[in-house]
Write a protein that holds these residues in place. Structure first.
Motif, short mmCIF file in Angstrom:
data_model
loop_
_atom_site.label_atom_id
_atom_site.label_comp_id
_atom_site.label_asym_id
_atom_site.label_seq_id
_atom_site.Cartn_x
_atom_site.Cartn_y
_atom_site.Cartn_z
N GLN A 34 0.77 -1.25 -0.10
CA GLN A 34 0.00 -0.07 0.07
C GLN A 34 0.76 1.32 0.02
O GLN A 34 0.17 2.35 -0.22
N ILE A 35 2.16 1.22 0.17
CA ILE A 35 3.03 2.37 0.33
C ILE A 35 3.42 2.42 -1.16
O ILE A 35 4.16 3.55 -1.29
N SER A 36 3.00 1.59 -2.01
CA SER A 36 3.66 1.91 -3.65
C SER A 36 2.56 2.51 -4.41
O SER A 36 1.44 2.19 -4.15
N PRO A 37 2.91 3.56 -4.98
CA PRO A 37 1.78 4.43 -5.79
C PRO A 37 1.37 3.44 -6.94
O PRO A 37 0.25 3.70 -7.31
N SER A 38 2.33 2.43 -7.42
CA SER A 38 1.87 1.53 -8.38
C SER A 38 0.58 0.63 -8.22
O SER A 38 -0.20 0.50 -8.95
N THR A 39 0.32 0.38 -6.85
CA THR A 39 -0.58 -0.28 -6.21
C THR A 39 -1.96 0.46 -6.69
O THR A 39 -3.04 -0.11 -6.92
N HIS A 40 -1.78 1.68 -5.88
CA HIS A 40 -3.05 2.65 -6.14
C HIS A 40 -3.40 2.98 -7.56
O HIS A 40 -4.57 3.04 -8.11
N PHE A 41 -2.28 3.06 -8.12
CA PHE A 41 -2.35 3.33 -9.90
C PHE A 41 -2.99 2.16 -10.51
O PHE A 41 -4.31 2.33 -11.36
N VAL A 42 -2.91 0.83 -10.24
CA VAL A 42 -3.46 -0.34 -11.02
C VAL A 42 -5.09 -0.11 -10.23
O VAL A 42 -5.72 -0.52 -11.10
N ALA A 43 -5.14 0.17 -8.90
CA ALA A 43 -6.56 0.18 -8.48
C ALA A 43 -7.72 1.04 -9.14
O ALA A 43 -8.75 0.85 -9.63
N PHE A 44 -7.05 2.24 -9.35
CA PHE A 44 -7.89 3.35 -10.02
C PHE A 44 -8.10 3.23 -11.41
O PHE A 44 -9.02 3.52 -12.12
#
Length: 374
Positions: free
Chosen positions: A320-330
């Motif tokens: 969750q500290i990786s922006p790539s995880t949030h990028f894939v999610a949205f």
């Protein structure tokens, strides 16, 4: 205004340098066009047009019903072959599946016995074999159940399971792989282009020219960020409209402009990684090695290949500290499920916050390296 003008003109220089670097230019064009098309059309994970043959040693109504239950587009029209031709046909690779219905099969079924029905599978076609075996068992089980219920006059099942598949009703692999290819290419090319821009300045000796000019390290780094980010943003937009919609005919459920806003926010983080690696690497081969060490784990653990729920809980929380995880999610929420800003704004905020923090660290690292060089 002077700093803004310096950043603008340095960015224009970066764009001109990129347009004359045919290797990087070709990589961007290939990644967002041909690579997406090939991945969508060749990496199929569903059963389609599988070859099948049937050995009908029973010649009964039930055996004929089973044979007629296999039809396109999942299977080819079944071929009737003799029992002695099974092994030669399988060895020659003529059929992926060969169904052998033994003698007296219908009689044993109606008598309440459990006769053996053999399915020979060519597992060299691994995806077809695995999926096709499951489909074949389901088809055969359904036909036998219907036949027995009609023969014995039993009523229908008290439960009717109604499966409704949302967002990808036909479970078409290309709908997933093509979009995820674009999402992964954004991270890959942002790191490569930004890192290559720094390494190229050092290899060509132009970094020394920049340092003697009235420019700050921040202006030099920001020019590389916006120039390379613009290249990727334009390539992503063209890929979504031309390759995804026009060539592949894959629908996009959500708003592409909203997704592009998220891409621009994410590019500050991805290009910052490239700049950071560019300050560490001394040559393009070194940059390539560092890129693999950073991109591959970040990509595999971002949720683009497997859901976070399938990972160990501690690893899912750590990512969750990786922006790539949030990028894939949205990205998945917008492009697959048609989510709006009211749904994805937490991911936008997380990407912006974490990306800004890492961007600041990358700029600080770039400034320290430039100061040491002077």
């Amino acid at each position: 205004m002077r700093k803004a003008a310096n950043i603008y003109w340095l960015g224009v220089k970066e764009l001109r340098s990129f347009m004359h670097d045919f290797v990087l230019l070709g990589l961007v064009v290939y990644s967002f066009s041909l690579a997406v098309t090939l991945q969508a059309r060749s990496n199929s994970q569903e059963l389609h047009n599988a070859s099948i043959a049937i050995v009908d040693e029973d010649q009964s109504e039930l055996s004929r019903r089973i044979a007629h239950a296999f039809f396109p587009p999942l299977f080819q029209s079944p071929k009737q072959i003799a029992e002695q031709d099974i092994i030669p046909a399988m060895n020659a690779g003529k059929f992926t599946f060969v169904l052998d219905i033994p003698p007296n099969f219908e009689e044993y079924v109606l008598a309440g016995h459990q006769p053996v029905l053999q399915i020979n599978v060519d597992a060299t076609a691994m995806v077809q074999a695995g999926l096709g075996s499951g489909y074949a068992q389901q088809i055969i089980g359904t036909e036998i159940s219907d036949f027995v219920s009609h023969a014995e006059g039993t009523g229908p099942s008290p439960v009717n399971l109604d499966v409704r598949i949302a967002f990808n009703p036909n479970l078409t692999t290309a709908w997933f792989t093509s979009v995820m290819a674009i999402i992964n290419d954004i991270t890959m090319l942002a790191i490569i282009l930004a890192g290559a821009a720094v390494v190229r300045e050092r290899e060509h000796g132009t970094m020394d020219h920049l340092l003697v000019m009235p420019l700050t390290p921040f202006e030099i780094a920001m020019s590389k960020v916006w120039a390379n980010g613009l290249v990727i943003a334009v390539a992503v937009g063209l890929s979504l409209y031309l390759v995804l919609r026009l060539i592949l005919g894959i629908p996009v459920a959500g708003s592409i402009p909203l997704f592009m806003v998220g891409v621009v926010i994410y590019l500050f983080f991805a290009t910052a990684i490239g700049i950071f690696l560019g300050t560490v690497a001394r040559s393009m081969p070194q940059l390539g090695l560092l890129y693999m060490l950073v991109f591959l784990p970040m990509n595999m653990l971002s949720g683009s290949n497997t859901p976070l729920e399938s990972m160990p809980p501690w690893l899912a929380k750590f990512m969750q500290i990786s922006p790539s995880t949030h990028f894939v999610a949205f990205a998945q929420a917008i492009l697959y499920r048609g989510a709006g800003l009211d749904v994805v704004w937490p991911q936008f905020l997380a990407v912006a916050a974490i990306g800004a923090l890492f961007f600041g660290l990358a700029i600080q690292r770039f400034r320290s390296v430039v100061v040491q060089a002077t």
